[in-house]
Design an enzyme around this catalytic site. Structure first.
Site, PDB file in Angstrom:
ATOM      1  N   GLU A  59      -8.842  -2.731  -7.986  1.00 18.99           N
ATOM      2  CA  GLU A  59      -7.460  -2.601  -8.480  1.00 18.99           C
ATOM      3  C   GLU A  59      -6.691  -3.826  -9.090  1.00 18.99           C
ATOM      4  O   GLU A  59      -5.912  -4.570  -8.697  1.00 18.99           O
ATOM      5  CB  GLU A  59      -6.640  -2.249  -7.278  1.00 18.99           C
ATOM      6  N   GLU A 111     -12.465   7.936  -4.007  1.00 19.65           N
ATOM      7  CA  GLU A 111     -11.367   7.703  -2.966  1.00 19.65           C
ATOM      8  C   GLU A 111     -10.656   9.096  -2.946  1.00 19.65           C
ATOM      9  O   GLU A 111      -9.559   8.897  -2.675  1.00 19.65           O
ATOM     10  CB  GLU A 111     -10.524   6.671  -2.964  1.00 19.65           C
TER      11      GLU A 111
HETATM   12  O1  G3I Z   1      -6.194  -1.996  13.120  1.00 22.53           O
HETATM   13  C1  G3I Z   1      -4.655  -2.176  13.029  1.00 22.53           C
HETATM   14  C2  G3I Z   1      -4.375  -2.324  14.313  1.00 22.53           C
HETATM   15  O2  G3I Z   1      -4.682  -2.891  15.266  1.00 22.53           O
HETATM   16  C3  G3I Z   1      -2.764  -2.413  14.143  1.00 22.53           C
HETATM   17  O3  G3I Z   1      -2.045  -2.183  15.497  1.00 22.53           O
HETATM   18  C4  G3I Z   1      -2.222  -1.453  13.079  1.00 22.53           C
HETATM   19  C5  G3I Z   1      -0.594  -2.132  12.982  1.00 22.53           C
HETATM   20  O4  G3I Z   1      -0.255  -1.950  11.769  1.00 22.53           O
HETATM   21  O5  G3I Z   1      -2.562  -1.824  11.918  1.00 22.53           O
HETATM   22  C6  G3I Z   1      -3.873  -1.561  11.979  1.00 22.53           C
HETATM   23  O6  G3I Z   1      -4.630  -1.962  10.699  1.00 22.53           O
HETATM   24  C7  G3I Z   1      -4.502  -0.993   9.585  1.00 22.53           C
HETATM   25  C8  G3I Z   1      -5.705  -0.306   8.898  1.00 22.53           C
HETATM   26  O7  G3I Z   1      -5.158   0.357   8.030  1.00 22.53           O
HETATM   27  C9  G3I Z   1      -6.224   0.470   9.876  1.00 22.53           C
HETATM   28  O8  G3I Z   1      -5.436   1.686  10.276  1.00 22.53           O
HETATM   29  C10 G3I Z   1      -3.622  -1.768   8.534  1.00 22.53           C
HETATM   30  O9  G3I Z   1      -2.273  -2.172   9.182  1.00 22.53           O
HETATM   31  C11 G3I Z   1      -3.339  -0.891   7.333  1.00 22.53           C
HETATM   32  O10 G3I Z   1      -2.745  -1.869   6.179  1.00 22.53           O
HETATM   33  C12 G3I Z   1      -4.627  -0.336   6.902  1.00 22.53           C
HETATM   34  O11 G3I Z   1      -4.349   0.172   5.697  1.00 22.53           O
HETATM   35  C13 G3I Z   1      -5.617   0.618   4.862  1.00 22.53           C
HETATM   36  C14 G3I Z   1      -5.273   0.097   3.432  1.00 22.53           C
HETATM   37  O12 G3I Z   1      -6.489   0.383   2.531  1.00 22.53           O
HETATM   38  C15 G3I Z   1      -5.157  -1.377   3.454  1.00 22.53           C
HETATM   39  O13 G3I Z   1      -6.000  -2.009   3.428  1.00 22.53           O
HETATM   40  C16 G3I Z   1      -5.938   2.082   4.940  1.00 22.53           C
HETATM   41  O14 G3I Z   1      -6.312   2.567   6.404  1.00 22.53           O
HETATM   42  C17 G3I Z   1      -6.924   2.461   3.931  1.00 22.53           C
HETATM   43  O15 G3I Z   1      -7.329   3.776   3.933  1.00 22.53           O
HETATM   44  C18 G3I Z   1      -6.560   1.984   2.580  1.00 22.53           C
HETATM   45  O16 G3I Z   1      -7.344   2.346   1.576  1.00 22.53           O
HETATM   46  C19 G3I Z   1      -7.177   1.763   0.257  1.00 22.53           C
HETATM   47  C20 G3I Z   1      -8.401   1.288  -0.253  1.00 22.53           C
HETATM   48  O17 G3I Z   1      -9.036   0.175   0.427  1.00 22.53           O
HETATM   49  C21 G3I Z   1      -8.161   0.896  -1.736  1.00 22.53           C
HETATM   50  N1  G3I Z   1      -7.676   1.995  -2.736  1.00 22.53           N
HETATM   51  C22 G3I Z   1      -6.404   2.418  -1.941  1.00 22.53           C
HETATM   52  C23 G3I Z   1      -6.599   2.800  -0.525  1.00 22.53           C
HETATM   53  C24 G3I Z   1      -5.430   3.669  -0.199  1.00 22.53           C
HETATM   54  O18 G3I Z   1      -4.600   2.513   0.035  1.00 22.53           O
END
Ligand code: G3I
Length: 349
Positions: free
Chosen positions: A154, A262
């Site tokens: 990205e 994705e």
């Molecule tokens: O694991 C923690 C948990 O311990 C905590 O209590 C909670 C509170 O917010 O957060 C949890 O972590 C989250 C994690 O997902 C697991 O669920 C993060 O906050 C959250 O930011 C994270 O979001 C991920 C996001 O990328 C940011 O990294 C999404 O799961 C994931 O599907 C998403 O994937 C991205 C690709 O990597 C790149 N392209 C876009 C795609 C969608 O945004």
């Protein structure tokens, strides 16, 4: 003399153990059809998935590629400069290897999910050094075992220029060249990818800006094997198959692959017959585009179940984006799943 009964028991135990080791799960019809057409059919997985035998069985029987949804992001794998949190990724790589499925590394360099120590870097030299260090550490550890990487994730803005990211502000576009060159040097056999969203259609500023940049990389000899089109799309948006085809074709002309990396097709709540039909059509269009293009035989979904989707958290009022309703039994395959299975089964090369 050993009793015959014990010999039989021993043989049975060896058989069971070797099945467990080779992960000999039964392939679902969709995976058999994907294999027949040389299509990579993959899914994002979580670290927890590979601790659950039933989930492992489901994944290996339906998909031939996995990608860690979050495990390889900097905050998770390297929360501080010196501490590498390898255990979950090690297990994922073992799992993929034992089951003879591809694993993609995602992401090596991204502007999001970076820990504080990265953002405190001030100079270009220090930032490039940390990029080289990061890529070298990961790709050396998994050399020959992780087959492909989103080297840079990205990097573009919606208007097709470079995103105003930490890496770009600190290094200019050099961070991209350095990342790809380092990756190629460390594991020459790994496929190296630039991954992006909202880059589906030729004629759209972001798609065109990315294309021009990647063309420039090829011209100046920066090693890259393909681009990822994430395909986080909306069911109700017009699915422009022609513009997608034109985009895929121009990368083929550069000698590059296109990876649908994705996929999810979100629906504005509530689900109705109409918007579900639009979703089915979009999934069908994507599967047809993947199958029709030699350089795009890669269909990876960003999670397979609505029950644990990232979509409703990110897009208020949207959901139901995936192929199954639930992540555990009964998973309830949806109309979109049945549709892409039918397309795959009936596809004539
Ligand atoms: O694991 C923690 C948990 O311990 C905590 O209590 C909670 C509170 O917010 O957060 C949890 O972590 C989250 C994690 O997902 C697991 O669920 C993060 O906050 C959250 O930011 C994270 O979001 C991920 C996001 O990328 C940011 O990294 C999404 O799961 C994931 O599907 C998403 O994937 C991205 C690709 O990597 C790149 N392209 C876009 C795609 C969608 O945004």
């Amino acid at each position: 003399m050993i009793h015959k009964k014990y010999v039989l028991l021993l043989v049975a135990a060896i058989l069971v153990a070797s099945l467990a080791v080779t992960g000999c799960s039964k392939k679902a019809p969709i995976l058999k059809a994907a294999d027949k057409h040389g299509l990579v059919f993959g899914t994002a997985i979580t670290a927890g998935d590979i601790f659950d035998p039933e989930m492992k069985e489901f994944i290996t029987s339906h998909f031939n590629l996995v990608v860690p949804e979050n495990t390889m992001k900097w905050v998770n794998i390297r929360p501080t400069k010196q501490f590498w949190n390898w255990s979950d990724l090690d297990k994922m790589v073992d799992f993929a290897e034992e089951n003879d499925i591809i694993i993609k590394g995602h992401p090596l360099i991204w502007d999001e999910q970076t820990p504080g120590f990265v953002n405190s870097v001030k100079t270009k030299e220090a930032a490039l050094e940390i990029i080289v260090e990061h890529i070298t550490e990961i790709m050396t550890r998994y050399k020959g075992r992780i087959q492909m990487y989103d080297v840079v994730n990205e990097p573009f803005a919606e208007d097709g220029s470079m995103l105003d990211s930490f890496w770009y502000r600190t290094c200019g576009t050099e961070f991209i060249d350095v990342a790809f060159r380092t990756a190629r040097e460390i594991d020459p056999d790994a496929k190296l990818i630039m991954n992006e969203f909202n880059n589906e259609f030729a004629g759209h500023p972001k798609s065109d800006g990315m294309y021009e940049f990647v063309k420039g990389m090829v011209e100046r000899g920066v090693p890259i094997d393909g681009i990822g089109i994430q395909m986080h799309i909306m069911a109700e948006s017009y699915f422009d198959a022609e513009a997608l085809q034109a985009n895929i074709k121009r990368y083929a002309d550069l000698g590059l692959s296109v990876y649908f990396s994705e996929i999810d097709v979100r629906i504005k709540n509530p689900v109705t017959g109409d918007n579900e039909a639009q979703q089915v059509a979009a999934y069908r269009g994507l599967m047809e585009a993947a199958l029709a293009n030699e350089n795009a035989k890669h269909f990876v979904v960003w999670g397979f179940a609505d029950s644990r989707s990232w979509v409703p958290r990110a897009f208020s009022g949207y959901g139901s984006a995936h192929l199954f309703e639930n992540d555990v039994e009964p998973r309830n395959p949806k109309a979109a799943f049945k549709e892409i299975e039918t397309v795959l089964k009936n596809w004539k090369n």
